[in-house]
Design an enzyme around this catalytic site. Structure first.
Site, PDB file in Angstrom:
ATOM      1  N   CYS A 279      -2.309 -25.785  57.796  1.00  0.00           N
ATOM      2  CA  CYS A 279      -3.549 -25.557  57.044  1.00  0.00           C
ATOM      3  C   CYS A 279      -4.751 -26.021  57.855  1.00  0.00           C
ATOM      4  O   CYS A 279      -5.819 -26.309  57.286  1.00  0.00           O
ATOM      5  CB  CYS A 279      -3.504 -26.310  55.708  1.00  0.00           C
ATOM      6  SG  CYS A 279      -2.267 -25.705  54.558  1.00  0.00           S
TER       7      CYS A 279
ATOM      8  N   GLU B  77      -8.161 -13.815  62.449  1.00  0.00           N
ATOM      9  CA  GLU B  77      -8.410 -13.680  61.016  1.00  0.00           C
ATOM     10  C   GLU B  77      -9.474 -12.632  60.742  1.00  0.00           C
ATOM     11  O   GLU B  77     -10.502 -12.617  61.427  1.00  0.00           O
ATOM     12  CB  GLU B  77      -8.828 -15.034  60.425  1.00  0.00           C
ATOM     13  CG  GLU B  77      -7.710 -16.054  60.487  1.00  0.00           C
ATOM     14  CD  GLU B  77      -8.070 -17.373  59.799  1.00  0.00           C
ATOM     15  OE1 GLU B  77      -9.235 -17.539  59.369  1.00  0.00           O
ATOM     16  OE2 GLU B  77      -7.192 -18.241  59.702  1.00  0.00           O
TER      17      GLU B  77
ATOM     18  N   HIS C 155      -6.685 -18.459  54.232  1.00  0.00           N
ATOM     19  CA  HIS C 155      -7.585 -19.547  54.659  1.00  0.00           C
ATOM     20  C   HIS C 155      -8.262 -20.176  53.433  1.00  0.00           C
ATOM     21  O   HIS C 155      -9.480 -20.264  53.334  1.00  0.00           O
ATOM     22  CB  HIS C 155      -8.637 -19.039  55.641  1.00  0.00           C
ATOM     23  CG  HIS C 155      -9.154 -20.107  56.566  1.00  0.00           C
ATOM     24  ND1 HIS C 155      -9.455 -19.869  57.880  1.00  0.00           N
ATOM     25  CD2 HIS C 155      -9.407 -21.424  56.367  1.00  0.00           C
ATOM     26  CE1 HIS C 155      -9.879 -20.978  58.452  1.00  0.00           C
ATOM     27  NE2 HIS C 155      -9.859 -21.947  57.548  1.00  0.00           N
TER      28      HIS C 155
END
Length: 528
Positions: free
Chosen positions: A231, A262, A281
């Site tokens: 994370c 991303e 995210h």
């Protein structure tokens, strides 16, 4: 006085704009601009507040001719070209603590989801199945969590994991043994962590050193059945290798909130892989976190633009809004001393030492050092400030030494700047008077008291009668008014120094004329 002007270019909590206004800034909220559109307007702003959408590239910075600070509402600053910002003297700040709890809780949620295969069980149950026998989870109690990175977020994850009765082993080069004891974790090297961990959670920034820190080779070193959670930042895990090791069963499960690119492509190889969980995210995506980071970035940027306070800067020393008023006169003195040696020294300056004594030694040294370098490096570029001066000094190979002497000498507070030159060491020193006014008190080993301001002349001479009258006559005949007159000598008839402040810049032909006065050794114009 013109108010600093700030642009908020990404969506963030509306309270950020309110705080900017309350603290003395004008603010525009203009989101969704393309890079070309942003380049057209960025030149009018002193501050830029962003989240992750705005990409602050070298091209954007080139157009940002008035920009002084960039504030990232969040931790990651991958979308900011920090070297380019530093070279242009722009402070880059983030808010490393505003979303720490939120991100840590997301990592813990991912660990639990992996342990009990919750996403897949939910999907199949809602699809009309009752696959009770298909899911056999594992307990986290008694399992070893391996933390790669034990900073702010990692330490919160550690405390939550300990509350779940997990054992925690941490790899972090910056983790001290004392801090490990305080956190209740075992400090280990990376190899030991890989061999022992049942779960691995990453909490480190993406750098050249950490990129693919979980490479194929390192994941193969992990014990069979390990579960991996990321994370933190995309790029810490080799995604292609992770896919292969999930398929082989060597890695029992993986949960990613971040990806190397991303958003990831729709046909990303990990999508659809058994025992793989992903989220878009979401680590910092809670109401509380988004409010916190928006408020913090606005407070930090406003403090810098209005009061000079520097908090959570990534490319210059921190300087709290409370420290700034106390340090301001010291920084003015330090910058003048740096400017003085920079203007008088010839050739390259391979070494510089910055020494503080007495009261100055009790203060935050980094802003003082930065101010000295800002003054010194003006000899190379006029667009120098405390942000880019250290980078310019490093580029030129300068060795910088800091010396702190807590005990005062003749003066209750003193800053001394010494440089190595081709002619030897050159040293100047200054103090603050009781009213906070900076004053030069020593120059090249000669005691002399002088204000450093405006146009000045430095004259090195032999201490002989008639010299002062000759210089005064030359300047008077040319209509150059003398503001202040400061003398110092090593000994009677020996080396002496004259510092004059004058109302106008002295032309070169007049400098040449003064050079011809008997006993004059050197004449040099100065400007502060």
């Amino acid at each position: 006085m013109t108010k600093p002007k700030v642009l908020i270019s990404d969506k963030m909590d509306a309270n950020a704009a309110r705080i900017f206004k309350e603290r003395g800034c004008d603010v525009d909220v203009i989101t969704g601009k393309t890079p070309e559109e942003l380049k057209e307007i960025i030149g009018q702003y002193d501050g830029l507040a962003i989240r992750s959408s705005t990409k602050v590239t070298a091209e954007i910075l080139e157009a940002a001719t008035n920009l002084k600070v960039i504030g990232r509402a969040g931790i990651g600053v991958d979308n900011v070209d920090i070297p380019s910002a530093s070279a242009r003297g722009v402070v880059v700040m983030n808010t490393p603590f505003g979303n720490s709890i939120t991100t840590a809780e997301h990592a813990i949620a991912m660990i639990m989801a992996l342990a009990r295969q919750i996403p897949e069980a939910n999907a199949r149950t809602q699809a009309g199945e009752w696959p009770k026998s298909a899911f056999m989870g594992v307990e986290v109690t008694g399992k070893t969590l391996g933390l790669i990175g034990a900073g702010n977020i990692g330490s919160i994850v550690a405390s939550r994991a300990l509350g779940l009765k997990m054992k925690v082993a941490a790899y972090d080069p910056f983790l001290t043994p004392e801090r490990a004891v305080e956190l209740g974790v075992e400090k280990v090297d990376l190899g030991a962590l890989l061999e022992r961990a049942d779960f691995i959670s990453l909490h480190t920034p993406l750098t050249d050193e950490t990129r693919n820190i979980l490479s194929r080779e390192r994941m193969e070193q992990c014990k069979k059945g390990v579960r991996i959670v990321n994370c933190a930042r995309g790029g810490l895990v080799d995604e292609a290798a992770l896919k292969d090791l999930l398929d082989s069963g060597h890695v029992a499960g993986a949960a990613l909130d971040v990806f190397a690119k991303e958003p990831p492509a729709p046909d990303h190889p990990l999508f659809g892989t058994q025992n793989f969980i992903c989220t878009p995210h979401l680590g910092a995506s809670t109401t509380e976190a988004q409010v916190n980071v928006a408020l913090q970035v606005a407070e930090q940027m406003a403090d810098y633009l209005v009061n000079g306070g520097v908090t959570n800067a990534l490319n210059m020393p921190s300087l709290s809004a409370e420290e700034a008023p106390k340090l301001k006169p010291y920084m003015a003195l330090a910058e003048n001393l740096g400017s003085l040696v920079g203007q008088l020294a010839h050739g390259e300056l391979p070494k510089i030492s910055i020494e503080t004594e007495g009261a100055a030694a009790q203060l935050n040294q980094k802003p003082i050092v930065g101010a000295v370098l800002a003054g010194l490096m003006k000899r190379y570029s006029s667009s120098v400030n405390m942000v880019n001066a250290p980078y310019l000094a490093k580029e030129r190979g300068m060795e910088i030494r800091e010396i702190r002497n807590d005990r005062g000498g003749i003066y209750h507070t003193l800053i001394r700047v010494t440089v190595e030159t081709s002619q030897g060491r050159r040293s100047v020193a200054g103090t603050l008077f009781s009213n906070g006014a900076p004053r030069l008190v020593e120059m090249f080993g000669i005691s002399i008291e002088a204000d450093l301001a405006g146009h000045m002349l430095y004259i090195a001479n032999r201490d002989m009668p008639g010299f002062i009258g000759s210089v005064g006559q030359i300047l008077g005949e040319a209509g150059i008014n003398i503001g202040t007159f400061h003398l110092g000598r090593r000994e009677q008839g020996g080396d002496a120094i004259l510092l004059l402040s004058v109302d106008n810049k002295v032309p070169q032909e007049l400098l040449d004329k003064i050079c011809k006065v008997p006993n004059v050794q050197r004449v040099w114009p100065l400007h502060f």
